[in-house]
Design a protein around this motif. Sequence first.
Motif, short mmCIF file in Angstrom:
data_model
loop_
_atom_site.label_atom_id
_atom_site.label_comp_id
_atom_site.label_asym_id
_atom_site.label_seq_id
_atom_site.Cartn_x
_atom_site.Cartn_y
_atom_site.Cartn_z
N LEU A 1 42.64 15.21 -36.01
CA LEU A 1 43.68 16.02 -36.64
C LEU A 1 44.80 15.16 -37.20
CD1 LEU A 1 43.94 19.06 -34.20
CD2 LEU A 1 42.61 18.85 -36.30
N GLU A 2 45.08 14.04 -36.57
CA GLU A 2 46.12 13.16 -37.09
C GLU A 2 45.76 12.59 -38.44
OE1 GLU A 2 46.70 10.43 -33.90
OE2 GLU A 2 47.72 11.90 -32.62
N GLU A 3 44.46 12.59 -38.77
CA GLU A 3 44.01 12.15 -40.09
C GLU A 3 43.85 13.32 -41.07
OE1 GLU A 3 43.63 8.97 -40.94
OE2 GLU A 3 44.34 8.46 -38.91
N GLY A 4 44.17 14.53 -40.60
CA GLY A 4 44.01 15.72 -41.43
C GLY A 4 45.12 15.88 -42.46
N VAL A 5 45.06 16.99 -43.20
CA VAL A 5 46.06 17.28 -44.24
C VAL A 5 47.21 18.06 -43.62
CG1 VAL A 5 44.30 17.30 -46.04
CG2 VAL A 5 44.98 19.46 -44.95
N SER A 6 48.30 18.12 -44.36
CA SER A 6 49.44 18.93 -43.91
C SER A 6 49.11 20.41 -44.10
CB SER A 6 50.69 18.58 -44.72
OG SER A 6 50.54 19.02 -46.07
N LYS A 7 49.85 21.25 -43.44
CA LYS A 7 49.66 22.69 -43.59
C LYS A 7 49.95 23.13 -45.03
CE LYS A 7 50.65 23.80 -38.74
NZ LYS A 7 50.38 22.42 -38.28
N GLU A 8 50.94 22.53 -45.65
CA GLU A 8 51.29 22.88 -47.03
C GLU A 8 50.15 22.53 -47.99
OE1 GLU A 8 54.85 22.71 -44.61
OE2 GLU A 8 53.24 21.26 -44.92
N GLU A 9 49.55 21.36 -47.79
CA GLU A 9 48.44 20.95 -48.65
C GLU A 9 47.24 21.86 -48.44
OE1 GLU A 9 45.66 16.99 -49.56
OE2 GLU A 9 47.40 16.86 -48.22
N ALA A 10 46.96 22.23 -47.21
CA ALA A 10 45.84 23.13 -46.94
C ALA A 10 46.03 24.46 -47.64
CB ALA A 10 45.69 23.33 -45.44
N CYS A 11 47.26 24.98 -47.62
CA CYS A 11 47.55 26.25 -48.29
C CYS A 11 47.36 26.15 -49.79
CB CYS A 11 48.97 26.70 -47.97
SG CYS A 11 49.23 27.22 -46.26
N ARG A 12 47.83 25.08 -50.39
CA ARG A 12 47.68 24.90 -51.84
C ARG A 12 46.22 24.81 -52.24
NH1 ARG A 12 52.02 21.22 -51.13
NH2 ARG A 12 50.53 19.47 -51.22
#
Length: 230
Positions: free
Chosen positions: A75-86
Amino acid sequence: MELLEAYDTLVVLDTETSGLRFEADEIIELAAAALRRVDGAVEVTARYDRLIRLSPGRRLDPRITQLTGISQADLEEGVSKEEACRDFAQLLGQGRTLIAAYNAHFDMSFLYHLLRRHGDPGILREPDFLDAMSIYKDRRPYPHKLRDAIIAYALEGTVVNSHRAIDDVLATVEVLRAMDAEKPDLLRYVNLFGYNPKYGVQGRRIGSVRYAAQPLEGGVPLYERAPQPV
């Protein structure tokens, strides 16, 4: 597929989460597949799969890692919540869109709260919704998990129920295809979710969805049990 005679895009989604409480826990993986008609055939035209970082200071329960194989380090290598939403918003596309999931009320509750805090929940106003589990409960006796549907439709060699979101998305796509071939009534379940009468609807209801008690023994189809929209 009957659904894509009424809609331009079918988006099948799934989430993996840090727990079961959509107001307190978080999506850690969001995946989806967009299906459209291409030269008369229904095809997966886009796939989306994102691991999403936890909020600062939060740690992933080891039991979730055991279930999904997703670790804190992943998860530390995952995307931000904002990027996931976009990125998810771009998947919805143009025209009439139907969003489907297996146990859709759970996934849509988490997705709404993610979008409300980190994106635009308004993107969920236009699509309609379909719960594949509600359909399956009318078709087969208990138990009703996704893995049970995979077995019932003899899909074990085609898909897997791995508790990873993209695998479960692709499994749900094939289950929907099988259910469509079995009985052409999927459109009657649009914006209609069943719930266990013993427990009721868990959490906030979706405004555009009708909810109806759905006993485990099935019998009368849910769309004949449900009150008709005013």
